[in-house]
Design a protein around this motif. Structure first.
Motif, PDB file in Angstrom:
ATOM      1  N   ALA A 179      43.094  30.139  40.281  1.00  0.00           N
ATOM      2  CA  ALA A 179      40.880  30.028  39.841  1.00  0.00           C
ATOM      3  C   ALA A 179      41.268  29.678  38.643  1.00  0.00           C
ATOM      4  N   ARG A 199      48.701  37.743  45.347  1.00  0.00           N
ATOM      5  CA  ARG A 199      47.641  37.027  46.142  1.00  0.00           C
ATOM      6  C   ARG A 199      47.583  35.861  47.064  1.00  0.00           C
ATOM      7  N   LYS A 235      47.033  24.985  45.033  1.00  0.00           N
ATOM      8  CA  LYS A 235      45.491  24.969  45.217  1.00  0.00           C
ATOM      9  C   LYS A 235      44.464  24.318  46.494  1.00  0.00           C
ATOM     10  N   ARG A 260      44.200  28.753  46.338  1.00  0.00           N
ATOM     11  CA  ARG A 260      43.460  28.820  45.493  1.00  0.00           C
ATOM     12  C   ARG A 260      42.897  29.896  44.409  1.00  0.00           C
ATOM     13  N   LEU A 261      42.802  31.409  45.028  1.00  0.00           N
ATOM     14  CA  LEU A 261      42.748  32.433  44.405  1.00  0.00           C
ATOM     15  C   LEU A 261      43.541  32.824  43.514  1.00  0.00           C
ATOM     16  N   GLU A 316      46.073  26.412  50.302  1.00  0.00           N
ATOM     17  CA  GLU A 316      45.297  27.253  51.134  1.00  0.00           C
ATOM     18  C   GLU A 316      44.198  28.024  50.133  1.00  0.00           C
ATOM     19  N   GLU A 317      43.636  28.416  50.866  1.00  0.00           N
ATOM     20  CA  GLU A 317      42.637  29.566  49.754  1.00  0.00           C
ATOM     21  C   GLU A 317      43.675  30.670  49.043  1.00  0.00           C
ATOM     22  N   ARG A 318      44.771  31.807  49.637  1.00  0.00           N
ATOM     23  CA  ARG A 318      44.724  32.218  48.392  1.00  0.00           C
ATOM     24  C   ARG A 318      46.003  31.133  47.560  1.00  0.00           C
TER      25      ARG A 318
END
Length: 81
Positions: free
Chosen positions: A46, A12, A35, A42-43, A38-40
């Motif tokens: 999560a 991820r 987190k 956060r994913l 970047e979005e990656r």
């Protein structure tokens, strides 16, 4: 500090390892810093209940302090077979 990612966490984030300059006091603080990047990240972070962490190759909890730690590794729980 070196941060290592294993299994689907690595997939991820897209990196097996990186050096992170952090002011985080605990593992949970470090996760929040990551987190926010970047979005990656956060994913990948999560649901930290589906992750384990090791500090300098010793299993730890997310509330563990990072003072003096040189390596943090994130990985999913291991299963036997």
């Amino acid at each position: 500090m070196d941060v290592l990612y294993f299994a689907w966490v690595r997939e991820r984030i897209g990196l097996p390892k990186e050096t992170v300059d952090t002011r985080a006091a605990t593992v949970a603080d470090l996760v929040e810093e990551l987190k926010a990047r970047e979005e990656r990240y956060r994913l990948a972070f999560a649901d930290i209940s589906s992750l384990r962490v090791a500090l300098d190759q010793e299993l730890a909890e997310f509330d563990a302090p990072l003072d003096g730690v040189r390596e943090v590794a994130f990985f999913p729980p291991m299963t036997g077979g």
